[in-house]
Design a protein around this motif. Structure first.
Motif, PDB file in Angstrom:
ATOM      1  N   LYS A 238     -53.065 -55.970  34.295  1.00 10.57           N
ATOM      2  CA  LYS A 238     -54.238 -56.312  33.478  1.00 10.57           C
ATOM      3  C   LYS A 238     -55.400 -55.349  33.746  1.00 10.57           C
ATOM      4  CE  LYS A 238     -54.333 -60.785  34.597  1.00 10.57           C
ATOM      5  NZ  LYS A 238     -54.753 -62.218  34.583  1.00 10.57           N
ATOM      6  N   ILE A 239     -55.605 -55.001  35.016  1.00  5.01           N
ATOM      7  CA  ILE A 239     -56.680 -54.057  35.350  1.00  5.01           C
ATOM      8  C   ILE A 239     -56.371 -52.682  34.763  1.00  5.01           C
ATOM      9  CG2 ILE A 239     -57.885 -52.893  37.243  1.00  5.01           C
ATOM     10  CD1 ILE A 239     -57.328 -55.365  38.961  1.00  5.01           C
ATOM     11  N   GLU A 240     -55.108 -52.284  34.810  1.00  2.00           N
ATOM     12  CA  GLU A 240     -54.713 -50.987  34.270  1.00  2.00           C
ATOM     13  C   GLU A 240     -54.944 -50.938  32.764  1.00  2.00           C
ATOM     14  OE1 GLU A 240     -50.415 -49.112  33.807  1.00  2.00           O
ATOM     15  OE2 GLU A 240     -51.186 -48.811  35.858  1.00  2.00           O
ATOM     16  N   THR A 241     -54.608 -52.018  32.077  1.00  2.00           N
ATOM     17  CA  THR A 241     -54.843 -52.072  30.622  1.00  2.00           C
ATOM     18  C   THR A 241     -56.335 -51.972  30.307  1.00  2.00           C
ATOM     19  OG1 THR A 241     -52.868 -53.455  30.333  1.00  2.00           O
ATOM     20  CG2 THR A 241     -54.488 -53.463  28.547  1.00  2.00           C
ATOM     21  N   LEU A 242     -57.143 -52.698  31.074  1.00  2.00           N
ATOM     22  CA  LEU A 242     -58.599 -52.627  30.898  1.00  2.00           C
ATOM     23  C   LEU A 242     -59.103 -51.206  31.102  1.00  2.00           C
ATOM     24  CD1 LEU A 242     -61.441 -54.000  30.690  1.00  2.00           C
ATOM     25  CD2 LEU A 242     -61.309 -54.310  33.175  1.00  2.00           C
ATOM     26  N   PHE A 243     -58.622 -50.553  32.127  1.00  4.03           N
ATOM     27  CA  PHE A 243     -59.057 -49.185  32.441  1.00  4.03           C
ATOM     28  C   PHE A 243     -58.664 -48.226  31.317  1.00  4.03           C
ATOM     29  CE2 PHE A 243     -58.445 -45.301  35.319  1.00  4.03           C
ATOM     30  CZ  PHE A 243     -59.792 -44.982  35.285  1.00  4.03           C
ATOM     31  N   GLN A 244     -57.424 -48.328  30.853  1.00  2.00           N
ATOM     32  CA  GLN A 244     -56.930 -47.394  29.838  1.00  2.00           C
ATOM     33  C   GLN A 244     -57.615 -47.596  28.491  1.00  2.00           C
ATOM     34  OE1 GLN A 244     -52.658 -47.902  29.964  1.00  2.00           O
ATOM     35  NE2 GLN A 244     -52.450 -46.644  31.817  1.00  2.00           N
ATOM     36  N   GLU A 245     -58.082 -48.807  28.239  1.00  2.00           N
ATOM     37  CA  GLU A 245     -58.811 -49.062  26.990  1.00  2.00           C
ATOM     38  C   GLU A 245     -60.184 -48.400  26.975  1.00  2.00           C
ATOM     39  OE1 GLU A 245     -58.954 -53.273  26.841  1.00  2.00           O
ATOM     40  OE2 GLU A 245     -56.962 -53.522  25.939  1.00  2.00           O
ATOM     41  N   ASN A 246     -60.669 -48.019  28.138  1.00  2.00           N
ATOM     42  CA  ASN A 246     -62.023 -47.487  28.233  1.00  2.00           C
ATOM     43  C   ASN A 246     -62.091 -46.019  28.644  1.00  2.00           C
ATOM     44  OD1 ASN A 246     -64.172 -49.857  27.967  1.00  2.00           O
ATOM     45  ND2 ASN A 246     -62.379 -50.684  29.030  1.00  2.00           N
ATOM     46  N   ILE A 247     -60.949 -45.354  28.756  1.00  2.20           N
ATOM     47  CA  ILE A 247     -60.953 -43.928  29.049  1.00  2.20           C
ATOM     48  C   ILE A 247     -60.237 -43.198  27.933  1.00  2.20           C
ATOM     49  CG2 ILE A 247     -61.116 -44.185  31.547  1.00  2.20           C
ATOM     50  CD1 ILE A 247     -58.113 -43.751  31.740  1.00  2.20           C
ATOM     51  N   SER A 248     -60.546 -41.929  27.779  1.00  2.00           N
ATOM     52  CA  SER A 248     -59.972 -41.134  26.697  1.00  2.00           C
ATOM     53  C   SER A 248     -58.731 -40.404  27.180  1.00  2.00           C
ATOM     54  CB  SER A 248     -61.003 -40.117  26.200  1.00  2.00           C
ATOM     55  OG  SER A 248     -61.416 -39.273  27.253  1.00  2.00           O
ATOM     56  N   GLY A 249     -58.011 -39.808  26.218  1.00  2.00           N
ATOM     57  CA  GLY A 249     -56.831 -39.027  26.552  1.00  2.00           C
ATOM     58  C   GLY A 249     -55.551 -39.752  26.222  1.00  2.00           C
ATOM     59  N   ASP A 250     -54.499 -38.937  25.980  1.00  2.00           N
ATOM     60  CA  ASP A 250     -53.202 -39.512  25.645  1.00  2.00           C
ATOM     61  C   ASP A 250     -52.404 -39.895  26.889  1.00  2.00           C
ATOM     62  OD1 ASP A 250     -53.642 -39.180  22.895  1.00  2.00           O
ATOM     63  OD2 ASP A 250     -53.022 -37.084  23.001  1.00  2.00           O
ATOM     64  N   PHE A 251     -52.572 -39.101  27.951  1.00  2.00           N
ATOM     65  CA  PHE A 251     -51.882 -39.406  29.196  1.00  2.00           C
ATOM     66  C   PHE A 251     -52.828 -40.194  30.085  1.00  2.00           C
ATOM     67  CE2 PHE A 251     -48.591 -36.909  27.716  1.00  2.00           C
ATOM     68  CZ  PHE A 251     -47.543 -36.804  28.627  1.00  2.00           C
ATOM     69  N   LYS A 252     -52.770 -41.511  29.982  1.00  2.00           N
ATOM     70  CA  LYS A 252     -53.742 -42.379  30.637  1.00  2.00           C
ATOM     71  C   LYS A 252     -53.427 -42.568  32.132  1.00  2.00           C
ATOM     72  CE  LYS A 252     -56.085 -43.272  26.881  1.00  2.00           C
ATOM     73  NZ  LYS A 252     -56.206 -44.621  26.334  1.00  2.00           N
ATOM     74  N   GLU A 253     -54.492 -42.614  32.905  1.00  2.00           N
ATOM     75  CA  GLU A 253     -54.346 -42.905  34.328  1.00  2.00           C
ATOM     76  C   GLU A 253     -53.975 -44.376  34.520  1.00  2.00           C
ATOM     77  OE1 GLU A 253     -57.975 -41.868  36.227  1.00  2.00           O
ATOM     78  OE2 GLU A 253     -57.926 -39.774  35.572  1.00  2.00           O
ATOM     79  N   GLY A 254     -53.284 -44.625  35.635  1.00  2.00           N
ATOM     80  CA  GLY A 254     -52.902 -45.997  35.955  1.00  2.00           C
ATOM     81  C   GLY A 254     -53.686 -46.519  37.148  1.00  2.00           C
ATOM     82  N   ILE A 255     -53.394 -47.758  37.507  1.00  2.89           N
ATOM     83  CA  ILE A 255     -54.086 -48.422  38.613  1.00  2.89           C
ATOM     84  C   ILE A 255     -53.064 -48.878  39.651  1.00  2.89           C
ATOM     85  CG2 ILE A 255     -55.418 -50.461  39.284  1.00  2.89           C
ATOM     86  CD1 ILE A 255     -57.097 -48.319  37.983  1.00  2.89           C
ATOM     87  N   LEU A 256     -53.431 -48.746  40.915  1.00  3.39           N
ATOM     88  CA  LEU A 256     -52.595 -49.198  42.022  1.00  3.39           C
ATOM     89  C   LEU A 256     -53.473 -50.022  42.964  1.00  3.39           C
ATOM     90  CD1 LEU A 256     -49.999 -47.100  43.969  1.00  3.39           C
ATOM     91  CD2 LEU A 256     -51.694 -48.413  45.231  1.00  3.39           C
ATOM     92  N   LEU A 257     -53.034 -51.224  43.272  1.00  7.50           N
ATOM     93  CA  LEU A 257     -53.726 -52.067  44.257  1.00  7.50           C
ATOM     94  C   LEU A 257     -52.944 -52.018  45.564  1.00  7.50           C
ATOM     95  CD1 LEU A 257     -54.743 -55.269  42.232  1.00  7.50           C
ATOM     96  CD2 LEU A 257     -56.111 -53.229  42.704  1.00  7.50           C
ATOM     97  N   GLN A 258     -53.613 -51.593  46.626  1.00  4.74           N
ATOM     98  CA  GLN A 258     -52.975 -51.549  47.936  1.00  4.74           C
ATOM     99  C   GLN A 258     -53.764 -52.408  48.909  1.00  4.74           C
ATOM    100  OE1 GLN A 258     -53.073 -47.841  50.155  1.00  4.74           O
ATOM    101  NE2 GLN A 258     -51.121 -48.286  51.144  1.00  4.74           N
TER     102      GLN A 258
END
Length: 791
Positions: A238-258
């Motif tokens: 869910k956090i990754e989807t939120l992040f990708q909705e707000n950044i530009s580009g076709d190759f979207k960055e992902g999120i990792l929780l450690q």
């Protein structure tokens, strides 16, 4: 029964003093060293695990897709993501801002101290177990001028009156302005990976750096405190989807929780963003080394026990004939083992307590030998039980299994052959472990030397760095002119951050032909003055650097790696690239130099002419006049900036500090190799004494028949030397495999030459010859008349 076993065990040990002394020395040494290392291992495992809310603390990291499906993991994140995620998802209780640690000069009532600090928010102290002693932590969010300081820093400023004077006192941070103490917190424990003496509010930092409000800017680290019902996998998505909705580009960055407490040991990731290692590798190495030492000492015990068993064959036979049960004999021999290990255990604990301060100095730890600590007793009892069982089990069962008839005849038949075969196998295992440790120590030291001696493509010796604050920026021209006229000073420049560590990066670099897979390539950023390349001896591959006196915002300088990624060809000068949406022309390409750790490849880098925002003042000193140069720096600062305290660091020392784990590993590996070899040879010495006594009559007969001293010495030594050679053959491929795996963690690494195995073999053979040679020569020189009288 117990008292009887104990009495017999004590008498037996006194009767065989050599056997008793050798075993006690070996076991107590191994127990002491193993306890020291296992205390360090447990301390490493406990780092950051003391937080009451440990299960809910998670760092937020980014996964960046690169060419070929590779995922790169970055520890930095953006503020809008933290804030919006906490507001959107009920599983997140708090978001925590974690600013980068920096050192600065703090001034209170005309008293200056240098301390490390960062920015954060109130949630930091609410989520982590860092108790507040004075004040309200809410002030960090509510008051822009608020600052929280540690108890030790408060005591440095106000001594015993810190509780009365701290709150409300004004504090000036030379590079960050004026503050007032609103909070005093308890010093962070030694087992915390975070060690800062002050914190100021994130809201203040945010107000001074509006770019932090952008989703694409990742200039900080962050963490979440999650509620107990949070599903980590679902929340990450869910956090990754939120992040990708707000950044530009076709190759979207992902999120990792450690998990926060995992980050200390597990901070390296593979190409699929899966944990692949980190400091845990060194923890495992030392844990295995501790076990190896215990194993070597136990092998000594087993070998000597089974060797001396033949002297007790008659005793065992008589006991069995008069009705002694096997269990009773096992209990008797276990009692002897337990007596030796208990005595060794007490001696080992005393040695552990005596050497713990030295261990703390060596490792930079603050481990305490606290007898009330249950973990200490868990380690100690674990070592005792492991050693007692491993040392006593086989000898007890084998000796108690002797057949009465064979034992009373003085011959043990098949049992003797099995014991000898086992003894040889254990000697091979013992020396294989020693050779493995010796080769490992040599390879680790070779890699450390490689790190220290490698040409980084940039000068690092005799260069000092001074933190650049607003006062230094304003007086840079005067400082530079005065320094260049002073003895021992060769050059002065501004660079930020350190050219050997470039944490700042951006993917906002575009060029003609850039593919979608290259969209997220991060370019390191270095803000410099015009003379940066000359001050650091970095040659130009193409073109030129920025002109002196210019304010060049139309052109750009890059490194070779960046030019290669952009495929600018053999003539990159004049090519147009885009930085943060602005067109710039390439005017120069610098030769590659190592701008990150040797664990990582050289990063594509953009050099920006912006000295006022560089961050560090670097002064290059004359290597032959270092003392004069440092004196000149002090004199110039006292003249130009009399109210500004001077603090400097040597660049080469800062570089070496990044490899403390490797240096520690190399040092401890040498100690382990030395101790393991000595323990192995101690066992050999005991076996050599036993075998010489066993063959006393044979040696006497050979001397009567004309055998020379050299012949008899070779006779006694050859069996041992043959076993050591077998151990070398067994251990060499294993050592090569394990060291090759360890070196794989370095992007730039040394090789494993043949001479390391040859040297290990020569060392172990030399020590073996010295160990058994003494006893062999002594036996060979004995009077044969006395030898033939023995029986």
């Amino acid at each position: 029964m117990f008292k009887n076993h104990l009495k017999i065990a004590w008498r037996t040990l006194l009767k065989n003093r050599v056997y008793f002394i050798i075993n006690t020395i070996g076991l107590s040494t191994a127990i002491a060293v193993s306890c020291l290392m296992l205390l360090w291992v447990v301390d490493e495992y406990n780092v950051d695990k003391f937080h009451e809310k440990d299960d809910g603390l998670f760092l937020v990291k980014r996964t960046i897709p690169l060419e070929g499906g590779v995922l790169d993991v970055y520890a930095s994140t953006s503020y809008p993501l933290l804030k919006t995620a906490q507001e959107t998802f009920p599983e997140i209780e708090e978001y925590i801002t974690l600013g980068p640690t920096f050192e600065d000069n703090l001034s209170i009532e005309n008293t200056d101290f240098r301390a490390s600090g960062a920015f954060t928010n109130t949630a930091f102290f609410k989520s982590f177990s860092f108790p507040v002693l004075l004040g309200s932590i809410e002030a960090l969010d509510e008051k822009p001028e608020a600052i929280a300081i540690s108890e030790s820093l408060a005591k440095r400023f106000w001594g015993k009156e810190w509780k009365q004077k701290a709150l409300g006192s004004p504090v000036h941070i030379y590079d960050n302005g004026d503050f007032a103490v609103e909070v005093v917190y308890e010093d962070f424990p030694a087992q915390s990976s975070i060690q800062n003496d002050f914190y100021y509010g994130f809201e203040r930092y945010l107000g001074e750096n509006e770019w932090m409000q952008e989703w694409g800017n990742n200039g900080m680290q962050g963490a979440f405190l999650l509620r107990s019902n949070a599903n980590i996998a679902e929340l990450t998505q869910k956090i990754e989807t939120l992040f990708q909705e707000n950044i530009s580009g076709d190759f979207k960055e992902g999120i990792l929780l450690q998990k926060f407490s995992d980050n200390y040991l597990y901070n390296q990731f593979d190409e699929k963003a899966q944990v692949s290692g980190g400091r845990i590798a060194y923890v495992r190495i030392f844990a295995l080394a501790a076990i190896f030492l215990l194993l070597i000492s136990c092998i000594n015990f087993i070998n000597l026990s089974t060797a001396y068993a033949t002297k007790r064959a008659g005793e065992i036979g008589v006991r069995k004939v008069v009705g002694a049960k096997k269990n009773s004999l096992i209990g008797q021999f276990f009692m002897e083992t337990a007596l030796i290990t208990s005595i060794s255990f007490v001696i080992g604990l005393i040695v552990t307590a005596l050497f713990l301060p030295l261990m703390n100095t060596l490792t930079g730890k603050q481990i305490v030998f606290d007898l009330t600590n249950p973990e200490l007793w868990l380690i100690v009892m674990g070592v005792l039980v492991f050693t007692t069982f491993l040392s006593g089990a086989y000898p007890s069962f084998i000796i108690s299994s002797f057949k009465p008839v064979d034992a009373l005849k003085g011959g043990l038949g098949k049992e003797q052959k099995n014991i000898v075969s086992l003894r040889k196998s254990l000697v091979v295992l013992q020396f294989s472990l020693s050779i493995l440790l010796i080769v490992s120590a040599l390879v680790i030291q070779k890699q450390v030397d490689y790190i220290n001696e490698k040409d980084l493509g940039i000068a690092k010796e005799h260069i000092i760095s001074i933190h650049q604050d607003e006062i230094i920026t304003g007086k840079y021209g005067a400082l530079k002119n005065e320094l260049l006229k002073s003895p021992g000073v060769m050059d002065v420049t501004l660079v930020g951050p350190s050219p050997l560590e470039t944490p700042a990066s951006s993917s906002g670099v575009n060029w003609p032909g850039k593919t979608q897979e290259q969209e997220n390539i991060e370019f390191s950023l270095l803000w410099t003055a015009h003379n940066f390349p000359t001050a650091f001896d970095i040659p130009l591959e193409y073109g030129s650097y920025y002109k002196e006196g210019s304010q060049d915002t139309l052109n750009l300088v890059i490194n070779e790696t960046a030019a290669h990624i952009m495929q600018l060809g053999q003539n990159p000068i004049g090519r147009t690239i885009e930085l943060w949406g602005k067109q710039r022309q390439v005017i120069g390409v610098l030769k590659d130099f190592h701008n990150r750790s040797l664990y990582e490849p050289i990063q594509p880098t953009v050099f920006i002419l912006e000295p006022n925002n560089a961050g560090e003042l670097f002064v290059r000193l004359d290597g032959a006049k270092t003392a004069d140069g440092l004196a000149s720096v002090r004199n110039v600062f006292e003249k130009v900036l009399p109210d500004n305290p001077l603090h400097y660091d040597f660049l080469d020392e800062a570089y070496e500090s990044n490899y403390q784990a490797e240096l520690l590993t190399g040092t401890l590996a040498r100690y382990f190799a030395l101790i393991s070899t000595l323990l192995s040879c101690l066992g050999l010495f005991g076996l050599a004494i036993f075998m010489a006594k066993q063959r006393t009559k044979e040696i006497g007969i050979r001397k009567v028949l004309g055998a020379s001293i050299n012949h008899i010495t070779l006779l006694i030594s050859k069996d041992f030397l043959r076993l050591v050679l077998v151990a070398l053959i067994v251990a060499s491929p294993l050592a090569y495999y394990f060291m090759a795996q360890w070196l794989q963690g370095f992007e730039y690494r040394t090789t494993i030459p043949l001479w390391t195995f040859v040297l290990a073999g020569v060392l172990i053979l030399t020590v073996t010859l010295i160990t058994i040679g003494f006893q062999a020569i002594k036996s060979a020189m004995a009077n044969p008349v006395n030898s033939l009288k023995t029986e």
